[in-house]
Design a protein around this motif. Structure first.
Motif, PDB file in Angstrom:
ATOM      1  N   ALA A 117       0.833  -1.206   0.000  1.00  0.00           N
ATOM      2  CA  ALA A 117       0.000   0.000   0.000  1.00  0.00           C
ATOM      3  C   ALA A 117       0.866   1.254   0.000  1.00  0.00           C
ATOM      4  O   ALA A 117       1.895   1.311   0.666  1.00  0.00           O
ATOM      5  CB  ALA A 117      -0.912   0.000   1.215  1.00  0.00           C
ATOM      6  N   LYS A 118       0.451   2.225  -0.758  1.00  0.00           N
ATOM      7  CA  LYS A 118       1.198   3.471  -0.846  1.00  0.00           C
ATOM      8  C   LYS A 118       0.351   4.630  -0.312  1.00  0.00           C
ATOM      9  O   LYS A 118      -0.864   4.564  -0.281  1.00  0.00           O
ATOM     10  CB  LYS A 118       1.598   3.749  -2.298  1.00  0.00           C
ATOM     11  N   LYS A 119       1.057   5.676   0.099  1.00  0.00           N
ATOM     12  CA  LYS A 119       0.360   6.873   0.530  1.00  0.00           C
ATOM     13  C   LYS A 119      -0.282   7.531  -0.689  1.00  0.00           C
ATOM     14  O   LYS A 119       0.338   7.606  -1.760  1.00  0.00           O
ATOM     15  CB  LYS A 119       1.329   7.837   1.213  1.00  0.00           C
ATOM     16  N   PRO A 120      -1.495   8.025  -0.552  1.00  0.00           N
ATOM     17  CA  PRO A 120      -2.182   8.636  -1.699  1.00  0.00           C
ATOM     18  C   PRO A 120      -1.543   9.963  -2.093  1.00  0.00           C
ATOM     19  O   PRO A 120      -0.915  10.633  -1.274  1.00  0.00           O
ATOM     20  CB  PRO A 120      -3.603   8.838  -1.176  1.00  0.00           C
ATOM     21  N   LYS A 121      -1.714  10.319  -3.355  1.00  0.00           N
ATOM     22  CA  LYS A 121      -1.215  11.609  -3.813  1.00  0.00           C
ATOM     23  C   LYS A 121      -2.007  12.753  -3.194  1.00  0.00           C
ATOM     24  O   LYS A 121      -1.489  13.854  -3.010  1.00  0.00           O
ATOM     25  CB  LYS A 121      -1.283  11.688  -5.336  1.00  0.00           C
ATOM     26  N   SER A 122      -3.273  12.480  -2.882  1.00  0.00           N
ATOM     27  CA  SER A 122      -4.140  13.474  -2.256  1.00  0.00           C
ATOM     28  C   SER A 122      -5.025  12.768  -1.238  1.00  0.00           C
ATOM     29  O   SER A 122      -5.463  11.632  -1.471  1.00  0.00           O
ATOM     30  CB  SER A 122      -5.014  14.157  -3.311  1.00  0.00           C
ATOM     31  N   PRO A 123      -5.310  13.397  -0.092  1.00  0.00           N
ATOM     32  CA  PRO A 123      -6.179  12.766   0.908  1.00  0.00           C
ATOM     33  C   PRO A 123      -7.539  12.354   0.346  1.00  0.00           C
ATOM     34  O   PRO A 123      -8.100  11.341   0.762  1.00  0.00           O
ATOM     35  CB  PRO A 123      -6.327  13.860   1.981  1.00  0.00           C
ATOM     36  N   LYS A 124      -8.061  13.134  -0.595  1.00  0.00           N
ATOM     37  CA  LYS A 124      -9.390  12.838  -1.131  1.00  0.00           C
ATOM     38  C   LYS A 124      -9.446  11.495  -1.849  1.00  0.00           C
ATOM     39  O   LYS A 124     -10.522  10.913  -2.010  1.00  0.00           O
ATOM     40  CB  LYS A 124      -9.854  13.950  -2.074  1.00  0.00           C
ATOM     41  N   ASP A 125      -8.272  10.988  -2.253  1.00  0.00           N
ATOM     42  CA  ASP A 125      -8.224   9.707  -2.955  1.00  0.00           C
ATOM     43  C   ASP A 125      -8.658   8.543  -2.064  1.00  0.00           C
ATOM     44  O   ASP A 125      -9.017   7.472  -2.579  1.00  0.00           O
ATOM     45  CB  ASP A 125      -6.812   9.440  -3.486  1.00  0.00           C
ATOM     46  N   ILE A 126      -8.604   8.738  -0.745  1.00  0.00           N
ATOM     47  CA  ILE A 126      -8.956   7.640   0.163  1.00  0.00           C
ATOM     48  C   ILE A 126     -10.239   7.921   0.948  1.00  0.00           C
ATOM     49  O   ILE A 126     -10.616   7.115   1.798  1.00  0.00           O
ATOM     50  CB  ILE A 126      -7.812   7.350   1.158  1.00  0.00           C
ATOM     51  N   PHE A 127     -10.903   9.037   0.684  1.00  0.00           N
ATOM     52  CA  PHE A 127     -12.099   9.391   1.457  1.00  0.00           C
ATOM     53  C   PHE A 127     -13.145   8.276   1.460  1.00  0.00           C
ATOM     54  O   PHE A 127     -13.659   7.889   2.509  1.00  0.00           O
ATOM     55  CB  PHE A 127     -12.732  10.675   0.912  1.00  0.00           C
ATOM     56  N   ALA A 128     -13.482   7.785   0.290  1.00  0.00           N
ATOM     57  CA  ALA A 128     -14.557   6.795   0.175  1.00  0.00           C
ATOM     58  C   ALA A 128     -14.206   5.497   0.897  1.00  0.00           C
ATOM     59  O   ALA A 128     -15.019   4.954   1.666  1.00  0.00           O
ATOM     60  CB  ALA A 128     -14.861   6.514  -1.300  1.00  0.00           C
ATOM     61  N   GLU A 129     -12.986   5.012   0.680  1.00  0.00           N
ATOM     62  CA  GLU A 129     -12.576   3.749   1.304  1.00  0.00           C
ATOM     63  C   GLU A 129     -12.465   3.884   2.812  1.00  0.00           C
ATOM     64  O   GLU A 129     -12.888   2.993   3.562  1.00  0.00           O
ATOM     65  CB  GLU A 129     -11.235   3.292   0.715  1.00  0.00           C
TER      66      GLU A 129
END
Length: 239
Positions: A2-14
């Motif tokens: 797993a990698k850190k997202p480029k933007s926080p919004k990329d993981i909001f839904a999950e």
């Protein structure tokens, strides 16, 4: 891996799905706060900070998040701040600086916006700002002595003050009815302007790594910086 997202919004839904599954019918709100909400998120250096507001029943079982810790830690998510609405509303006098910063710089990810309607008493905020600025001044003096005048430690000390002071300065600007900038560095410079401090000193502190001053210059910069913080403490004390 797993990698850190480029933007926080990329993981909001999950992230929201995981929280709702861990706390069924007990999630009041999820807010993004910190660097991600201020537009200062850097995947290489920043954590992602979430405030998760739970019901009273939910807060008693925060251990239900434990199975998710490893997964989200790998994605760069700090342990969420789990609170209840009652805790927030009853703690504004104890943590006015923290909740002011959270209220000003957040993004509603899920649920009800519990931060927007908060009303922070200016008297509580002023007193806490005075307490914090004087405490930070004592700490700054102590750590300055601990450096022993060594260049590397002097630079580390100055670099660490930017995030340490930015939240306090946000509170001070708010008390002056001045809209604080979102970026930490801009907050320090704006505060220097508004309170009649030596802006050049703050600018050098902010750019200490880029400028890479010599040992003697760093030493004098620390002394001048401490003096400017002392001046600010006196100003706040007289309010």
């Amino acid at each position: 891996m797993a990698k850190k997202p480029k933007s926080p919004k990329d993981i909001f839904a999950e992230f929201t799905d995981d929280i709702k599954q861990a706390f069924p019918e007990q999630v009041v709100a999820i807010h993004l706060y910190g660097s991600g909400a201020k537009g200062e998120y850097d995947p290489k250096h920043s954590d992602i900070n979430f405030l998760v507001v739970l019901t009273d029943a939910g807060i008693q079982n925060i251990d239900q998040y434990m199975p998710l810790m490893k997964k989200w830690d790998k994605r760069g998510v700090a342990a969420p701040l789990f609170l209840t609405r009652n805790y927030i509303e009853s703690s504004l006098d104890a943590f006015p600086i923290e909740f002011l910063n959270m209220q000003r710089y957040n993004h509603l990810v899920y649920g009800e916006n519990v931060l927007e309607p908060l009303e922070i008493d200016p008297k509580d905020l002023r007193l806490k700002c005075e307490e914090q600025i004087k405490g930070k001044l004592l700490h700054l003096r102590e750590e300055f002595l601990r450096t022993g005048g060594r260049k590397r430690l002097l630079k580390q000390l100055l670099d660490a003050t930017v995030p340490a002071f930015s939240s306090i300065f946000t509170g001070l600007l708010h008390l002056k009815d001045v809209t604080p900038p979102a970026r930490k560095k801009d907050t320090l410079l704006k505060s220097a302007q508004e309170f009649g401090l030596d802006e050049s000193v703050f600018n050098k502190v902010i750019q200490v790594n880029a400028l890479n001053p010599g040992k003697d210059e760093l030493y004098q910069l620390c002394k001048h910086y401490i003096e400017e913080i002392r001046k600010l403490a006196k100003i706040v004390d007289k309010w």
